[in-house]
Design a protein around this motif. Structure first.
Motif, mmCIF file in Angstrom:
data_model
loop_
_atom_site.group_PDB
_atom_site.id
_atom_site.type_symbol
_atom_site.label_atom_id
_atom_site.label_comp_id
_atom_site.label_asym_id
_atom_site.label_seq_id
_atom_site.Cartn_x
_atom_site.Cartn_y
_atom_site.Cartn_z
ATOM 1 N N VAL A 60 0.836 -1.196 0.000
ATOM 2 C CA VAL A 60 0.000 0.000 0.000
ATOM 3 C C VAL A 60 0.874 1.251 0.000
ATOM 4 N N PHE A 61 1.966 1.200 0.730
ATOM 5 C CA PHE A 61 2.854 2.349 0.860
ATOM 6 C C PHE A 61 4.164 2.080 0.141
ATOM 7 N N GLY A 62 4.882 3.157 -0.145
ATOM 8 C CA GLY A 62 6.164 3.013 -0.813
ATOM 9 C C GLY A 62 7.148 4.064 -0.359
ATOM 10 N N ASP A 63 8.383 3.887 -0.794
ATOM 11 C CA ASP A 63 9.449 4.828 -0.464
ATOM 12 C C ASP A 63 9.493 6.001 -1.434
ATOM 13 N N GLU A 64 9.033 5.783 -2.660
ATOM 14 C CA GLU A 64 9.150 6.803 -3.699
ATOM 15 C C GLU A 64 7.863 6.928 -4.494
ATOM 16 N N ASN A 65 7.778 8.032 -5.220
ATOM 17 C CA ASN A 65 6.644 8.306 -6.083
ATOM 18 C C ASN A 65 6.820 7.517 -7.393
ATOM 19 N N PRO A 66 5.884 6.656 -7.749
ATOM 20 C CA PRO A 66 6.032 5.850 -8.969
ATOM 21 C C PRO A 66 5.900 6.666 -10.255
ATOM 22 N N PHE A 67 5.449 7.896 -10.142
ATOM 23 C CA PHE A 67 5.259 8.729 -11.323
ATOM 24 C C PHE A 67 6.424 9.704 -11.533
ATOM 25 N N ASP A 68 7.447 9.579 -10.690
ATOM 26 C CA ASP A 68 8.628 10.433 -10.805
ATOM 27 C C ASP A 68 9.874 9.586 -10.537
ATOM 28 N N ILE A 69 10.088 8.594 -11.380
ATOM 29 C CA ILE A 69 11.212 7.676 -11.188
ATOM 30 C C ILE A 69 12.460 8.260 -11.838
ATOM 31 N N GLN A 70 13.499 8.414 -11.034
ATOM 32 C CA GLN A 70 14.776 8.931 -11.508
ATOM 33 C C GLN A 70 15.759 7.765 -11.571
ATOM 34 N N LEU A 71 16.300 7.503 -12.757
ATOM 35 C CA LEU A 71 17.255 6.411 -12.921
ATOM 36 C C LEU A 71 18.684 6.929 -12.780
ATOM 37 N N SER A 72 19.475 6.216 -11.994
ATOM 38 C CA SER A 72 20.891 6.552 -11.836
ATOM 39 C C SER A 72 21.654 6.079 -13.080
ATOM 40 N N THR A 73 22.934 6.383 -13.124
ATOM 41 C CA THR A 73 23.775 5.936 -14.238
ATOM 42 C C THR A 73 23.777 4.415 -14.332
ATOM 43 N N GLU A 74 23.872 3.740 -13.178
ATOM 44 C CA GLU A 74 23.841 2.271 -13.166
ATOM 45 C C GLU A 74 22.487 1.748 -13.639
ATOM 46 N N ASP A 75 21.411 2.416 -13.218
ATOM 47 C CA ASP A 75 20.067 2.018 -13.648
ATOM 48 C C ASP A 75 19.906 2.169 -15.157
ATOM 49 N N LEU A 76 20.487 3.233 -15.718
ATOM 50 C CA LEU A 76 20.399 3.459 -17.161
ATOM 51 C C LEU A 76 21.116 2.363 -17.943
ATOM 52 N N LYS A 77 22.201 1.835 -17.371
ATOM 53 C CA LYS A 77 22.908 0.716 -18.008
ATOM 54 C C LYS A 77 22.024 -0.532 -18.020
ATOM 55 N N VAL A 78 21.309 -0.764 -16.911
ATOM 56 C CA VAL A 78 20.381 -1.899 -16.836
ATOM 57 C C VAL A 78 19.259 -1.707 -17.856
ATOM 58 N N GLU A 79 18.739 -0.489 -17.934
ATOM 59 C CA GLU A 79 17.663 -0.205 -18.892
ATOM 60 C C GLU A 79 18.142 -0.458 -20.325
ATOM 61 N N GLU A 80 19.363 -0.070 -20.622
ATOM 62 C CA GLU A 80 19.927 -0.299 -21.962
ATOM 63 C C GLU A 80 19.987 -1.797 -22.275
ATOM 64 N N GLN A 81 20.381 -2.597 -21.293
ATOM 65 C CA GLN A 81 20.416 -4.055 -21.477
ATOM 66 C C GLN A 81 19.004 -4.603 -21.709
ATOM 67 N N LEU A 82 18.031 -4.077 -20.984
ATOM 68 C CA LEU A 82 16.650 -4.520 -21.179
ATOM 69 C C LEU A 82 16.174 -4.186 -22.592
ATOM 70 N N PHE A 83 16.531 -3.005 -23.073
ATOM 71 C CA PHE A 83 16.162 -2.640 -24.440
ATOM 72 C C PHE A 83 16.819 -3.567 -25.459
ATOM 73 N N LYS A 84 18.045 -4.035 -25.165
ATOM 74 C CA LYS A 84 18.694 -4.994 -26.070
ATOM 75 C C LYS A 84 17.864 -6.267 -26.165
ATOM 76 N N HIS A 85 17.383 -6.748 -25.011
ATOM 77 C CA HIS A 85 16.540 -7.951 -25.004
ATOM 78 C C HIS A 85 15.200 -7.678 -25.678
ATOM 79 N N PHE A 86 14.771 -6.433 -25.614
ATOM 80 C CA PHE A 86 13.500 -5.998 -26.199
ATOM 81 C C PHE A 86 13.589 -5.961 -27.721
ATOM 82 N N GLY A 87 14.786 -5.786 -28.239
ATOM 83 C CA GLY A 87 14.980 -5.666 -29.679
ATOM 84 C C GLY A 87 15.542 -4.297 -30.043
ATOM 85 N N GLY A 88 15.967 -3.540 -29.022
ATOM 86 C CA GLY A 88 16.520 -2.205 -29.239
ATOM 87 C C GLY A 88 15.471 -1.129 -29.106
ATOM 88 N N HIS A 89 15.934 0.113 -29.045
ATOM 89 C CA HIS A 89 15.018 1.252 -28.902
ATOM 90 C C HIS A 89 14.095 1.398 -30.102
#
Length: 176
Positions: A60-89
């Motif tokens: 029910v509760f959370g630590d952060e706002n789900p509508f304002d997610i800020q990705l760190s540099t490390e998170d952006l690297k993970v996102e890039e890998q996910l996009f690779k599995h997705f088939g790219g941007h």
């Protein structure tokens, strides 16, 4: 476990995917989009946050706002890998989702634990929590939330899920 979603994920494994189109149409006819309530001849029924918590064990509760997610540099690297599995941007233009079978096959080869967890959570969010038509694909819009959940950030998924249920019922009612 630290993101408080492990039990919810486990529960979703037991969900049976079947569709009773005739029964669903009958139920949707009783839906009131303005009140988010079902009205029957014997009374009314509303799906509440408490119902969602009791049935799906979502936080029910959370630590952060789900509508304002800020990705760190490390998170952006993970996102890039996910996009690779997705088939790219470019595969995401037009909102074309990666097919679930291909997603699972490519992620099973992944060596990075966080990428694998985030990929699994993107699948869970797309297929079980925020599923919509067409339900056969992974939605890249869930990547930031999946990454943060994989990194143990807690979000108020109960209210997000209930809002999604309401919006899907509103759409079905409008179509009906």
């Amino acid at each position: 476990e630290r993101a408080r979603i492990l039990k919810s994920v486990a529960i979703s494994r037991k969900l049976e995917g079947f569709m009773d189109a005739k029964g669903l149409r009958h139920l949707v006819r009783h839906w009131s989009p303005s009140l988010h309530t079902f009205f029957f001849s014997v009374g009314k029924l509303t799906i509440t946050l408490k119902d969602v918590v009791n049935n799906f064990l979502l936080p029910v509760f959370g630590d952060e706002n789900p509508f304002d997610i800020q990705l760190s540099t490390e998170d952006l690297k993970v996102e890039e890998q996910l996009f690779k599995h997705f088939g790219g941007h470019t595969a995401s233009s037009g909102g074309k989702p990666a097919r679930i079978g291909k997603w699972v096959a490519t992620l099973s080869q992944e060596k990075d634990k966080v990428v694998k967890q985030a990929g699994f959570l993107a699948l869970w969010l797309s297929k079980f929590l925020f599923s919509e038509f067409p339900g056969y694909g992974i939605k890249f819009t869930f990547f930031p939330l999946a990454i943060k959940l994989a990194r143990d950030t807690r979000y108020p998924l109960t209210s997000m899920f209930l809002g999604h249920v309401y919006s899907q019922l509103d759409l079905l009612h409008g179509d009906e």
